[in-house]
Design a protein around this motif. Structure first.
Motif, PDB file in Angstrom:
ATOM      1  N   UNK A 142      40.485  44.218  34.164  1.00 22.69           N
ATOM      2  CA  UNK A 142      41.721  45.017  34.146  1.00 22.69           C
ATOM      3  C   UNK A 142      41.949  45.633  35.526  1.00 22.69           C
ATOM      4  N   UNK A 143      40.855  45.948  36.228  1.00 26.21           N
ATOM      5  CA  UNK A 143      40.995  46.495  37.575  1.00 26.21           C
ATOM      6  C   UNK A 143      41.535  45.422  38.534  1.00 26.21           C
ATOM      7  N   UNK A 144      41.052  44.175  38.385  1.00 29.87           N
ATOM      8  CA  UNK A 144      41.584  43.074  39.214  1.00 29.87           C
ATOM      9  C   UNK A 144      43.089  42.959  38.977  1.00 29.87           C
ATOM     10  N   UNK A 145      43.472  43.074  37.704  1.00 31.06           N
ATOM     11  CA  UNK A 145      44.894  42.976  37.360  1.00 31.06           C
ATOM     12  C   UNK A 145      45.682  44.128  37.999  1.00 31.06           C
ATOM     13  N   UNK A 146      45.101  45.295  37.940  1.00 29.02           N
ATOM     14  CA  UNK A 146      45.759  46.481  38.521  1.00 29.02           C
ATOM     15  C   UNK A 146      45.931  46.313  40.040  1.00 29.02           C
ATOM     16  N   UNK A 154      45.567  41.620  45.490  1.00 32.33           N
ATOM     17  CA  UNK A 154      44.998  40.432  44.841  1.00 32.33           C
ATOM     18  C   UNK A 154      46.143  39.442  44.613  1.00 32.33           C
ATOM     19  N   UNK A 155      45.899  38.167  44.930  1.00 33.63           N
ATOM     20  CA  UNK A 155      46.992  37.179  44.817  1.00 33.63           C
ATOM     21  C   UNK A 155      47.203  36.756  43.357  1.00 33.63           C
ATOM     22  N   UNK A 178      28.715  39.236  37.949  1.00 34.30           N
ATOM     23  CA  UNK A 178      28.375  39.319  39.373  1.00 34.30           C
ATOM     24  C   UNK A 178      29.525  38.781  40.233  1.00 34.30           C
ATOM     25  N   UNK A 179      30.114  37.667  39.781  1.00 32.09           N
ATOM     26  CA  UNK A 179      31.238  37.079  40.523  1.00 32.09           C
ATOM     27  C   UNK A 179      32.414  38.067  40.587  1.00 32.09           C
ATOM     28  N   UNK A 180      32.672  38.726  39.450  1.00 34.59           N
ATOM     29  CA  UNK A 180      33.768  39.706  39.390  1.00 34.59           C
ATOM     30  C   UNK A 180      33.483  40.867  40.347  1.00 34.59           C
ATOM     31  N   UNK A 181      32.251  41.369  40.325  1.00 33.22           N
ATOM     32  CA  UNK A 181      31.892  42.505  41.189  1.00 33.22           C
ATOM     33  C   UNK A 181      31.979  42.123  42.665  1.00 33.22           C
ATOM     34  N   UNK A 182      31.509  40.922  43.009  1.00 33.33           N
ATOM     35  CA  UNK A 182      31.582  40.461  44.407  1.00 33.33           C
ATOM     36  C   UNK A 182      33.032  40.405  44.855  1.00 33.33           C
ATOM     37  N   UNK A 183      33.881  39.899  43.963  1.00 28.92           N
ATOM     38  CA  UNK A 183      35.291  39.780  44.308  1.00 28.92           C
ATOM     39  C   UNK A 183      35.913  41.162  44.517  1.00 28.92           C
ATOM     40  N   UNK A 184      35.594  42.085  43.621  1.00 31.71           N
ATOM     41  CA  UNK A 184      36.168  43.436  43.735  1.00 31.71           C
ATOM     42  C   UNK A 184      35.747  44.101  45.040  1.00 31.71           C
ATOM     43  N   UNK A 185      34.492  43.891  45.431  1.00 31.15           N
ATOM     44  CA  UNK A 185      34.003  44.471  46.692  1.00 31.15           C
ATOM     45  C   UNK A 185      34.801  43.900  47.869  1.00 31.15           C
ATOM     46  N   UNK A 187      37.809  42.475  47.771  1.00 29.44           N
ATOM     47  CA  UNK A 187      39.254  42.801  47.695  1.00 29.44           C
ATOM     48  C   UNK A 187      39.537  44.239  48.136  1.00 29.44           C
ATOM     49  N   UNK A 188      38.524  45.088  48.057  1.00 35.31           N
ATOM     50  CA  UNK A 188      38.685  46.504  48.383  1.00 35.31           C
ATOM     51  C   UNK A 188      39.174  46.744  49.818  1.00 35.31           C
ATOM     52  N   UNK A 189      38.667  45.917  50.734  1.00 35.29           N
ATOM     53  CA  UNK A 189      39.018  46.133  52.140  1.00 35.29           C
ATOM     54  C   UNK A 189      40.320  45.464  52.566  1.00 35.29           C
TER      55      UNK A 189
END
Ligand code: SF4
Length: 333
Positions: A142-146, A154-155, A178-185, A187-189
């Motif tokens: 849901x955070x990726x969506x946000x 996020x594209x 793990x894949x989701x967390x890596x992506x979120x890290x 995307x943060x920057x």
């Protein structure tokens, strides 16, 4: 661990609790390097040309994969599933049917969930513990969506990829998390995208390879993937029954429309791409969507897995030009 295939989203919490590996056959088909030949293979076996490409792809994938069983969703997804199930049975594939009641009847859905739990030999408490684990991943999705619609970092394709993958969590909870967390890290920057037009994508996931990348070349972003978001179960719920009752996709179109209208407003969407699959009964829903949603809609029809054809590209370009013109008109004094 044994693998259990399925034809559309089902309560995967039950499969994980039973120590099985859930395999969404749609995802296996669409990510297969020779996906076009999977469709052709089914046609060589006798599947008619005028049957949806997803059905043919799923058929070939199910007969080739090393699956213990296939859960076929006989109500709430596809009018072709019963015949698909029968052709798979003919090939010796073991089938377990699951049905979403059209009218969202709580008791009937409860019965289906209980039947599935009994079949896989798990208790409510065991499933409840797995649900809590999956809910943590669902919140991160849901955070990726946000980040897609609120932060614009996020594209549309990344959003599609993560949300659509949640239907089976790629069969491995820890690795997917793990894949989701890596992506979120990562995307943060990122810097905020400043694309001119914001689109919503409605309908079943596309069979085209390059829809999102093409749209993005036109200074446009998809900030809402309707069905994929539903696969990720974005609502907070305390029970499995509540979760699968809130899920809009398998029931009537009107609850889907409420969700589409609400999200389109919230995400400041300029127009909708409605993807329909050739030979799919859901094409009829296009007329209801156009009647009920007060936004410009471009309907795209895909058949076999392939890149966008020239005609479809021109139609998308013209639609986006129209939206840009409309926006400029609205902002002029
Ligand atoms: S696209 Fe339509 S016909 Fe094809 S599998 Fe999905 S629901 Fe069925």
């Amino acid at each position: 661990m044994s693998k259990i295939g399925f034809t559309t989203t089902i309560p995967i919490e039950i499969l994980f609790a039973a120590g099985r590996i859930p395999v969404d056959l749609n995802n296996v088909f669409i990510t297969h390097p020779q996906k076009k030949s999977l469709v052709e293979e089914a046609e060589l076996e006798g599947f008619p040309r005028n049957i949806c490409g997803w059905i043919k792809g799923i058929y070939t994938v199910a007969t080739r994969s090393d699956l213990d069983e296939v859960i076929a969703v006989t109500q709430g997804d596809c009018s072709n599933t019963q015949a698909l199930m029968e052709t798979l049975q003919l090939k010796g594939v073991k089938i377990f049917p699951f049905a979403y009641p059209y009218d969202r009847d709580e008791e009937l859905l409860h019965l289906q969930i209980r039947k599935m739990m009994e079949h896989f030999g798990v208790t409510e408490a065991e499933v409840g513990r797995v649900k809590m684990k999956l809910d943590v991943i669902r919140e991160r999705l849901a955070l990726i969506d946000q980040l897609t619609w609120q932060e614009d970092t996020v594209s549309g394709f990344e959003n599609h990829y993560f949300l659509v993958s949640s239907s089976d969590m790629k069969g491995d909870l820890e690795a997917f998390q793990e894949e989701v967390e890596d992506f979120l890290r990562e995307a943060k920057g990122r810097k905020r995208s400043n694309s001119e037009i914001r689109l919503g994508y409605v309908g079943v996931p596309p069979i085209y390879d390059d829809l999102y990348s093409f749209v993005e070349e036109l200074n446009t972003r998809v900030v809402f993937n309707e069905t994929q978001r539903q696969f990720s179960m974005p609502y907070r719920t305390t029970t499995l029954l509540q979760q699968y009752l809130k899920y809009t996709y398998p029931y009537d179109i009107f609850s889907r429309l409420r969700d589409i209208r609400e999200e389109a407003r919230r995400r400041r969407i300029d127009g909708l791409l409605h993807y329909v699959q050739s030979f799919c009964f859901r094409q009829i829903e296009d007329l209801i969507l156009r009647y009920e949603v007060d936004l410009p809609v471009l309907t795209l029809e895909g058949d076999k897995p392939a890149p966008l054809d020239a005609r479809t590209k021109v139609r998308i370009e013209s639609f986006i030009e129209l939206l840009k013109g409309k926006k400029e008109g609205n902002s002029s004094p």
